[in-house]
Motif scaffolding. Sequence first.
Motif, PDB file in Angstrom:
ATOM      1  N   VAL A   1      31.207  33.826  81.432  1.00 46.31           N
ATOM      2  CA  VAL A   1      31.216  32.674  82.336  1.00 46.31           C
ATOM      3  C   VAL A   1      32.641  32.148  82.472  1.00 46.31           C
ATOM      4  CG1 VAL A   1      30.394  30.337  82.711  1.00 46.31           C
ATOM      5  CG2 VAL A   1      28.873  32.038  81.714  1.00 46.31           C
TER       6      VAL A   1
ATOM      7  N   SER B   1      26.933  33.062  86.175  1.00 44.27           N
ATOM      8  CA  SER B   1      26.211  32.597  85.006  1.00 44.27           C
ATOM      9  C   SER B   1      24.889  33.326  84.820  1.00 44.27           C
ATOM     10  CB  SER B   1      25.941  31.106  85.118  1.00 44.27           C
ATOM     11  OG  SER B   1      24.903  30.881  86.034  1.00 44.27           O
ATOM     12  N   THR B   2      24.341  33.873  85.865  1.00 43.65           N
ATOM     13  CA  THR B   2      23.066  34.544  85.710  1.00 43.65           C
ATOM     14  C   THR B   2      23.249  35.950  85.162  1.00 43.65           C
ATOM     15  OG1 THR B   2      23.207  35.152  88.022  1.00 43.65           O
ATOM     16  CG2 THR B   2      21.822  33.284  87.478  1.00 43.65           C
TER      17      THR B   2
ATOM     18  N   ASP C   1      29.526  32.252  70.522  1.00 42.90           N
ATOM     19  CA  ASP C   1      30.193  32.766  71.724  1.00 42.90           C
ATOM     20  C   ASP C   1      31.690  32.909  71.442  1.00 42.90           C
ATOM     21  OD1 ASP C   1      27.756  32.633  72.890  1.00 42.90           O
ATOM     22  OD2 ASP C   1      28.390  31.477  74.643  1.00 42.90           O
TER      23      ASP C   1
ATOM     24  N   SER D   1      30.496  23.290  77.326  1.00 41.48           N
ATOM     25  CA  SER D   1      29.978  23.250  75.971  1.00 41.48           C
ATOM     26  C   SER D   1      29.817  24.693  75.501  1.00 41.48           C
ATOM     27  CB  SER D   1      28.635  22.527  75.971  1.00 41.48           C
ATOM     28  OG  SER D   1      28.017  22.672  74.749  1.00 41.48           O
TER      29      SER D   1
ATOM     30  N   PRO E   1      28.669  27.237  72.848  1.00 46.34           N
ATOM     31  CA  PRO E   1      27.823  27.293  71.665  1.00 46.34           C
ATOM     32  C   PRO E   1      28.433  28.176  70.574  1.00 46.34           C
ATOM     33  CG  PRO E   1      26.861  28.562  73.440  1.00 46.34           C
ATOM     34  CD  PRO E   1      28.118  27.969  73.970  1.00 46.34           C
TER      35      PRO E   1
ATOM     36  N   THR F   1      27.319  38.113  78.331  1.00 44.83           N
ATOM     37  CA  THR F   1      27.469  37.280  79.522  1.00 44.83           C
ATOM     38  C   THR F   1      28.873  36.684  79.532  1.00 44.83           C
ATOM     39  OG1 THR F   1      26.591  35.432  78.291  1.00 44.83           O
ATOM     40  CG2 THR F   1      25.046  36.647  79.662  1.00 44.83           C
TER      41      THR F   1
ATOM     42  N   VAL G   1      34.108  32.054  78.764  1.00 48.37           N
ATOM     43  CA  VAL G   1      33.185  31.929  77.639  1.00 48.37           C
ATOM     44  C   VAL G   1      32.303  33.168  77.664  1.00 48.37           C
ATOM     45  CG1 VAL G   1      31.370  30.567  76.571  1.00 48.37           C
ATOM     46  CG2 VAL G   1      33.229  29.425  77.794  1.00 48.37           C
TER      47      VAL G   1
ATOM     48  N   ALA H   1      27.135  36.280  73.224  1.00 46.70           N
ATOM     49  CA  ALA H   1      26.834  37.404  72.338  1.00 46.70           C
ATOM     50  C   ALA H   1      26.202  38.548  73.117  1.00 46.70           C
ATOM     51  CB  ALA H   1      25.899  36.933  71.221  1.00 46.70           C
TER      52      ALA H   1
END
Lengths: 318, 881
Positions: B494, B432-433, B531, B526, B528, B492, B486, B489
């Motif tokens: 995940v 995630s980072t 994405d 969730s 957004p 990233t 996921v 933009a």
Amino acid sequence: MTEPEAQVGESTDRPAPTRRGVHDRLARMAGVHDNGFRPGRTLRLRVEFTRQLRRRRTQLAAAVLLVLPVVIAVAFRVSSSSGSSGGGARPGGGSGSALVTLATTGATNFALFTEFASAGFLLVVVVALFCGDTVASEASWSSLRYLLAIPVPRSRLLRQKLAVGLTLSVGANVLLPAWSFLVGGAFFGWAPGRSPLGGTFTAGVALQRLAVVVAYASVQALVVAALAFLLSVVTDAPLGAVGGATMLVVVSNILDSISALDPYRQYLPTHFQYSWLDALGPTIVWDDMMRGTGAALVYASVFFAAAWWAFQRKDVVS
Amino acid sequence: MRRLGRRRRWALVALGAVVVAGAAAAVSVTRSPTVVTRDRMVAGTPESGAPVELDTTLYLPARTPAPAVLLAHGFGGSKTDLGPEARSLAEHGYVVLTYTARGFGRSGGLIHLDSPAYEVADAKDLVSYLATLPQVLTDAAGDPRVGVAGSSYGGALALLLGAADPRVDAIGADITWSDLTQALFPNAVVAARTDVTGGPGTGAVSAGDVSGGGVFKKMWASELFASASVASSPASPASSLEAQAGPCGRFAPDLCAGYQQAAQTGEPGPGLVALLRASSPAGVLGRITAPTLLSQGEDDSLFTLSQADENAAGIAAHGTPVRMVWRSGGHDGGTSTDELVTSLEGWFDPVLLHGTRPTSSFTITVPGTGISAATGRAVAQTLQAADGYPSSRTIHVPVAGPPQTVQAPAGGSPAAISSVPGVGGLLAAAASTGVPSGLSAVPGQVARFASAPLPTALLLAGGSTISLEITASDARDATLFASVHVVGAGGTDVLPAGLVAPVRLVGLTPGAPRAVTIRLPAVVSSVPAGDRLVVEIGTTDLAYALPTAPRAYTIALTDGVLAAATVDGRILRGGQPWTWLIVGLVAITVLVVGLAAASAGRRRRRTLVAELGGVPVAVDALTKQYGDGYRAVDGVTFRVEAGQVVGLLGPNGAGKTTTLRVLMGLIRPTSGTVRVFGELVEAGAPVLSRIGSFVEGPGLLPHLSGRDNLRLYWAATGRPTADSELDTALEIAGLGGSVDRLVKTYSQGMRQRLAIAQAMLGLPELLVLDEPTNGLDPLQIAEMREVLRRYAATGRTVVISSHLLAEVEQTCTHVVVMHKGRLVAVGSVAEIAAAGRRQLAVEDPDRAMAILAAAGVSAQAVPARRSLEDIFIEMVGEDRD
């Protein structure tokens, strides 16, 4: 007393000829007539705005609000050119505030960051200044009693003063994010806003969210405004009113950080201060903002009512 | 007043003290009822003819009899793991029994994986044991009121016991399985259209229904097997059955053999399948009648959310209330004891303490949907499903991508790493980072089908499905791993909770496509707006048993639709937010209406006394006592008639200023009245507009020029600009060019003159000046006198207060003498001057005195006309202190 004007002319016996015009005019004055006084026309908002806007403290507060975003933007620019960029924060990741890491994304995020950074103290002080200084400073200049002798009805005086104080407060609450938006755009471009929870906002949605944030922050500021106003009415020391209201926020924040106070913490005036963060997710969660609005209105009503009650009965002796 | 201020300050200090004391009290109040514990070995079900003893601890609450809770621990643990939960529940009022399951710790016996014949039978024995305790509340003889709860291994036991023992009144099962074969040999194929390999069920088909079974979850299986066999070997001396040395540890031999066979082949043998079936609640769900709390972790690659789904569906099908909680953590993430206990108490209390039947509900913890106000970081929030459980809905998200050929490497290596037992969450956090997701996808092994950026935000909740065509180039079976990513933009990527769904197909024809529907892993995320959702089909995963021969598959979309599972609901913060808002709105409405009503009432009051209409000032029995008891004015009565210049004369502290304050409506008299032109003076009385006043020094805005001060003051009156007589006032002030300088640069005298000019703005009918000549030079004083005299000559009235006797004598026509708050004398200057003893004028004072002295009459010589000063000193002199 070295007034050249006053000593001009031959200082013989009265009437002093320098004031001949005045004496003649007085001599010509007819008797009395309806003087055109209407309580509803006293201390109109335009007049009060002129009185307040020409004060140095108003101009200073505005200057601080205008300079701060630029300083922050320059700081970000300097630090990002010397270190690594802080983009790409995602849920659960990174250290520090998600809003900080996103601050340099673009205009919207920069505005959100400055709002987050200043909502806790700077805006509190500014609002306390506008609403706490307004009556107390008149008392400290002794001009309050001359306003009351006009007579500006006491209730009307409070109403007009409050209207101007609140307008200036809302102005500050709007000015900071709006100006930050422009500064952010100039420094970091106009990229669409990014939620700290991931995802981007279109320009329209981003502005909507900013509007919600500003509106909620303004409602929250009502608590500080109301307490500052109450203190302003009961004390003659402007600093006491501003400081007292600021202290309330500080004390409330300290108590709010003690989790052992649950479930009473939620009734603290600042408990929902940052609930506008709920407007930054994929969908807006209104629950806490509704609670915060309700709490702010209750506190504000109580403080305002106390202010009115106290001022109606107050012996103005300063 | 100073004393008032001090009182107020004390009130503030007291308020602060109350707040601090309240905070301290709230902090110091911690619940600490005494909980008594009692350790005891209880007989369980005998095994192989030998008795088995179970190591138990009983936690007794302060008040008994009380309902009981039986707590079962997780795999590889012991009763000591449950200490905090047990203590917490006992403090809450339950008798809590914790025990170490057979095959672990100091308990005897072998591990049978929650077998009905052993572990479940043990639990029944413990329920009977609870029924014998006097501290436990019973529903009937031998039937204690009891809830059973546990996590994972203990959770399955709770479900199995609930199905097997009707005496159980409530069940709490956390992160556990429904079907153990399915959990350890999962297969995500829902349906295959051309050649049906699985049933059309809603869940993933269980391994036994698919020829060839599922994909062996080898890392978790080995992890569990190792943890139990290693942990139990040193603790066995107390047990009656000697621990077996060797690879099986304290596992029952049949279980051990089954595992070893599966670990070698990657497929379960029929013996193992039968054992796992027996240990699965899936087959007995219909027998559960006790209200059941099911909580499942969202970070759990061992027992996924679908396992809890199946339990819930099976139990609810028979009308038993079920509360489903999808919580954060799980076998891959952390678990908070407090959270578990709170959730358990919320479920058990109505049933066990109050005897009511709880209602079904469904809550989901959605990570990263809130921002912590304290830290600004993303935090999880709880979503309450709108229609209870399952309340699921699918949203069709178009995905696109060309058919892609993926390679499965020989020996299954290198393999993608999606989750590692126990640390899955760690990897998810690392991804995630923004770490390139190279761990969870090896190049060439993954086919990707991406959606467009989502137009609106989407809550992924549950297992989404997608239909694919899979062609194996040269093999008859396929092992694949499906997942949904996921992708932000900014690039990233995940993988929610690090979960992948293994797919196993058998009976393929090389080169011929097989259409299958795959249930992607059940996740909560969730997503957004903006994405993309990306479905990835990979060939390897480190956690699973992989085919060793190299393969190539071609993956293609069939209809290009990802049926994304979602749940409608709202974020739950507890309580009713509307109440707050309504209370707030009511409060502000009451305030506004109250203020409006109060000011309307004040406006309606009429106070005119007609016969006094022509009298500028009528003071009647005026008394003002301040808060500290000091009487500044005491029963003063006088009148000022039109055209007079009245001097209010008295030493400092005589009450002159207080009288003028009342006259201006600044302070409220304690008793008595002041009327101006017949109207009662009070705060804001319109008649005050007929008074121009200068009392107790100037009140000017320092940041404005003299001219602006006067202009703004007049503007504040709201009266016509033409009436202001600004020029006249400025001329009286006599400030010359300084009138355009800022007032803060003025000298005291200049401010004084400006303030008098301000009082004269509009030439009011009554001019009230308090010590007007302070700070003026003699010429200006003379000038001021003339102005005032002329002013009164126009029919207007002037009231001056002064302690300068000469001043009053020269300026005023009338005088009011005050001393210590009381009226001493009233009258014209001439009358006052003439008052006192009678005068006798003689031609020769010296001779007259001599004659009088001879006649015995005492006499003294005085000036021909006594000055007001003499009179004044005589009047107030005797009691001056």
